[in-house]
Motif scaffolding. Structure first.
Motif, PDB file in Angstrom:
ATOM      1  N   ALA A 115      96.127-102.650 -26.757  1.00  0.00           N
ATOM      2  CA  ALA A 115      94.832-102.001 -26.529  1.00  0.00           C
ATOM      3  C   ALA A 115      94.185-102.503 -25.237  1.00  0.00           C
ATOM      4  N   TYR A 116      94.267-103.805 -24.958  1.00  0.00           N
ATOM      5  CA  TYR A 116      93.560-104.342 -23.792  1.00  0.00           C
ATOM      6  C   TYR A 116      94.351-104.241 -22.496  1.00  0.00           C
ATOM      7  N   LEU A 117      95.675-104.303 -22.579  1.00  0.00           N
ATOM      8  CA  LEU A 117      96.449-104.243 -21.334  1.00  0.00           C
ATOM      9  C   LEU A 117      96.952-102.833 -21.048  1.00  0.00           C
ATOM     10  N   ALA A 120      90.515 -94.157 -29.654  1.00  0.00           N
ATOM     11  CA  ALA A 120      89.356 -94.570 -30.450  1.00  0.00           C
ATOM     12  C   ALA A 120      89.622 -95.961 -30.977  1.00  0.00           C
ATOM     13  N   GLY A 121      88.747 -96.895 -30.650  1.00  0.00           N
ATOM     14  CA  GLY A 121      88.967 -98.293 -31.029  1.00  0.00           C
ATOM     15  C   GLY A 121      88.899 -98.480 -32.528  1.00  0.00           C
ATOM     16  N   GLY A 122      90.047 -98.717 -33.141  1.00  0.00           N
ATOM     17  CA  GLY A 122      90.089 -99.067 -34.555  1.00  0.00           C
ATOM     18  C   GLY A 122      89.414 -98.065 -35.474  1.00  0.00           C
ATOM     19  N   GLY A 123      89.622 -96.778 -35.211  1.00  0.00           N
ATOM     20  CA  GLY A 123      89.127 -95.764 -36.141  1.00  0.00           C
ATOM     21  C   GLY A 123      87.682 -95.360 -35.915  1.00  0.00           C
ATOM     22  N   LYS A 173      95.786-102.372 -47.641  1.00  0.00           N
ATOM     23  CA  LYS A 173      94.912-101.246 -47.371  1.00  0.00           C
ATOM     24  C   LYS A 173      93.797-101.776 -46.494  1.00  0.00           C
ATOM     25  N   ARG A 174      93.126-100.883 -45.817  1.00  0.00           N
ATOM     26  CA  ARG A 174      92.108-101.351 -44.876  1.00  0.00           C
ATOM     27  C   ARG A 174      90.717-101.268 -45.462  1.00  0.00           C
ATOM     28  N   TYR A 175      89.868-102.089 -44.952  1.00  0.00           N
ATOM     29  CA  TYR A 175      88.471-102.074 -45.341  1.00  0.00           C
ATOM     30  C   TYR A 175      87.727-101.482 -44.152  1.00  0.00           C
ATOM     31  N   THR A 196      85.883 -97.386 -38.902  1.00  0.00           N
ATOM     32  CA  THR A 196      86.005 -98.604 -38.095  1.00  0.00           C
ATOM     33  C   THR A 196      86.590 -99.728 -38.940  1.00  0.00           C
ATOM     34  N   ILE A 197      87.671-100.283 -38.454  1.00  0.00           N
ATOM     35  CA  ILE A 197      88.346-101.324 -39.238  1.00  0.00           C
ATOM     36  C   ILE A 197      87.535-102.622 -39.226  1.00  0.00           C
ATOM     37  N   VAL A 198      87.351-103.172 -40.411  1.00  0.00           N
ATOM     38  CA  VAL A 198      86.614-104.430 -40.522  1.00  0.00           C
ATOM     39  C   VAL A 198      87.533-105.544 -41.025  1.00  0.00           C
ATOM     40  N   GLY A 199      88.441-105.189 -41.910  1.00  0.00           N
ATOM     41  CA  GLY A 199      89.342-106.204 -42.464  1.00  0.00           C
ATOM     42  C   GLY A 199      90.468-105.548 -43.234  1.00  0.00           C
ATOM     43  N   ASN A 200      91.273-106.340 -43.896  1.00  0.00           N
ATOM     44  CA  ASN A 200      92.463-105.838 -44.578  1.00  0.00           C
ATOM     45  C   ASN A 200      92.568-106.443 -45.968  1.00  0.00           C
ATOM     46  N   ILE A 201      93.026-105.630 -46.899  1.00  0.00           N
ATOM     47  CA  ILE A 201      93.098-106.044 -48.300  1.00  0.00           C
ATOM     48  C   ILE A 201      94.555-105.968 -48.763  1.00  0.00           C
TER      49      ILE A 201
HETATM   50  P1  AMP Z   1      90.152-106.473 -31.447  1.00  0.00           P
HETATM   51  O1  AMP Z   1      91.006-107.449 -30.674  1.00  0.00           O
HETATM   52  O2  AMP Z   1      89.739-106.972 -32.816  1.00  0.00           O
HETATM   53  O3  AMP Z   1      89.001-105.949 -30.630  1.00  0.00           O
HETATM   54  O4  AMP Z   1      91.085-105.206 -31.760  1.00  0.00           O
HETATM   55  C1  AMP Z   1      91.770-104.473 -30.784  1.00  0.00           C
HETATM   56  C2  AMP Z   1      92.469-103.289 -31.458  1.00  0.00           C
HETATM   57  O5  AMP Z   1      93.439-103.766 -32.400  1.00  0.00           O
HETATM   58  C3  AMP Z   1      91.493-102.442 -32.263  1.00  0.00           C
HETATM   59  O6  AMP Z   1      91.083-101.341 -31.515  1.00  0.00           O
HETATM   60  C4  AMP Z   1      92.266-102.026 -33.487  1.00  0.00           C
HETATM   61  O7  AMP Z   1      92.878-100.770 -33.258  1.00  0.00           O
HETATM   62  C5  AMP Z   1      93.350-103.061 -33.637  1.00  0.00           C
HETATM   63  N1  AMP Z   1      93.006-103.988 -34.725  1.00  0.00           N
HETATM   64  C6  AMP Z   1      92.389-105.182 -34.617  1.00  0.00           C
HETATM   65  N2  AMP Z   1      92.249-105.770 -35.811  1.00  0.00           N
HETATM   66  C7  AMP Z   1      92.784-104.928 -36.715  1.00  0.00           C
HETATM   67  C8  AMP Z   1      92.943-104.970 -38.134  1.00  0.00           C
HETATM   68  N3  AMP Z   1      92.511-106.002 -38.845  1.00  0.00           N
HETATM   69  N4  AMP Z   1      93.579-103.930 -38.724  1.00  0.00           N
HETATM   70  C9  AMP Z   1      94.013-102.908 -37.999  1.00  0.00           C
HETATM   71  N5  AMP Z   1      93.876-102.794 -36.666  1.00  0.00           N
HETATM   72  C10 AMP Z   1      93.273-103.785 -36.025  1.00  0.00           C
END
Ligand code: AMP
Ligand code: AMP
Length: 351
Positions: A94-96, A156-159, A216-218, A243-248
């Protein structure tokens, strides 16, 4: 795509190498996994994000950059000096960006060719269709929408910013109001069912496909909307976002496991044909929705470690069956690298 010939270190001692990754996403388990396999590690952090890697004591070395754009030839040279092998993850890509990652000269765990297939929606679809995977229907244009669809903006960043509509009029109502300037999106049939993320590992060294875990995602606010009644949702005019917050962590119904093994195997097999070489290897994830008829639809494939493996730093119920040590996906990667180095087969696991 031809990969430039490079000269690899001749050592067959894993201690002469360093497992390196970017500080975010799944870096903690990647770093710990390297340690657990007796290898050294290194994490590259953006200034201000070093704290977890210091506090949890998992990193042998922390390199700090002011901005990700400072990931330059000087840093590449530092990595090369240490015989660093980069482990890519979601934040890294995502960043590079896919294109920069393709061109980076350092040792990289995974197939770079597959990035190409994964980053282009049409190509990804072709890959999965050839692997006889069930996919949600894709609508070419908004005018074709005749059932509930989910609209995803590219990158789209993380949904964040996805929305669900069921007519062309609803589509334009949301798009024109909220995203008037964004025109790079995909319209997918909305599959009614439960999201389930299947984490796999395919090792070119052992030739085996393993199921590592499921999650599954939270997601906010998709996972909070059910907490208020429908009428209040309408009154408050809440749009669902993911928007992804965490994982279950999850385990699946056991009778579904054969199907998941077969899906993973077909995806790997087809990738070898498409890339004309190593194909997909290492960790990957099929992102699925399972319907009430137990049909499994794949809406996305991730060709690298996913953060949904993070709950399993001490291993999952599945890896507990297979391994006699706690086996996270991060550790499984380190073990693959370690075995490849010891066997003089490093080239086979680098992209
Ligand atoms: P971050 O480094 O947390 O800003 O995340 C960069 C990208 O990685 C996000 O845009 C997400 O698509 C993906 N990502 C980060 N954390 C998660 C996660 N816990 N579950 C799924 N995708 C994630
Ligand atoms: P993604 O960013 O593609 O991983 O998707 C984020 C979330 O959107 C998923 O975890 C699902 O909850 C939801 N989602 C994505 N695609 C679909 C689909 N075709 N049908 C139903 N839900 C979906």
């Amino acid at each position: 795509m031809a990969t430039a010939k490079r000269i690899l270190p001749a050592s067959t001692n894993p201690r002469d190498f360093v497992i390196a990754t970017m500080g975010s996403h799944s870096a903690l388990q990647i770093l710990k996994g390297a340690r657990d396999e007796g290898m050294r590690n290194l994490v590259i952090c953006k200034e201000g994000s070093e704290r977890p890697y210091k506090s949890f004591g998992v990193a042998d070395e922390i390199i700090t950059l002011k901005e990700w754009s400072d990931w330059n030839p000087e840093l590449e040279a530092k990595l090369a000096e240490r015989n660093a092998i980069i482990i890519p993850h979601g934040s890294y890509v995502a960043y590079l960006g896919h294109e920069r990652v393709q061109k980076m000269p350092g040792m990289y765990y995974g197939t770079k060719e597959i990035l190409h297939w994964e980053s282009d929606r049409t190509m990804e679809r072709e890959w999965l269709l050839q692997a006889q995977i069930k996919l949600p229907k894709v609508f070419e244009k908004p005018e074709d929408i005749d059932k509930p669809v989910i609209v995803k903006f590219h990158g789209a960043g993380g949904g964040f910013g996805y929305f669900v509509v069921k007519t062309p009029e609803q589509f334009y109502e949301v798009k024109d109001r909220k995203y008037p300037d964004q025109n790079d999106f995909v319209i997918q049939e909305y599959i009614v069912g439960v999201p389930l993320y299947a984490h796999y590992f395919y090792s070119p060294i052992t030739g085996e496909l393993e199921i590592m875990s499921f999650d599954k995602r939270y997601e906010s606010n998709a996972d909070s909307i059910g907490r208020i009644k429908a009428q209040d949702q309408l009154t408050a005019n809440i749009h669902t976002s993911y928007t992804i917050v965490g994982n279950i962590p999850l385990v699946v119904r056991e009778s579904m496991l054969p199907q998941f093994f077969e899906m993973g195997e077909r995806v790997v097999e087809v990738s070898k044909k498409l890339c004309g070489g190593k194909g997909l290897f290492g960790p990957f994830c099929l992102e699925t929705i399972v319907t009430r008829k137990l049909e499994v639809f794949v809406f996305e494939i991730s060709a690298r470690i996913v953060a949904g493996t993070n709950p399993f730093i001490e291993g999952s119920p599945y890896t507990a069956l297979k391994y006699d040590v706690p086996m996270s996906t991060g550790r499984r990667i380190a073990r693959d690298i370690k075995q490849a180095i010891e066997l003089g087969r490093l080239e086979e696991i680098l992209g």
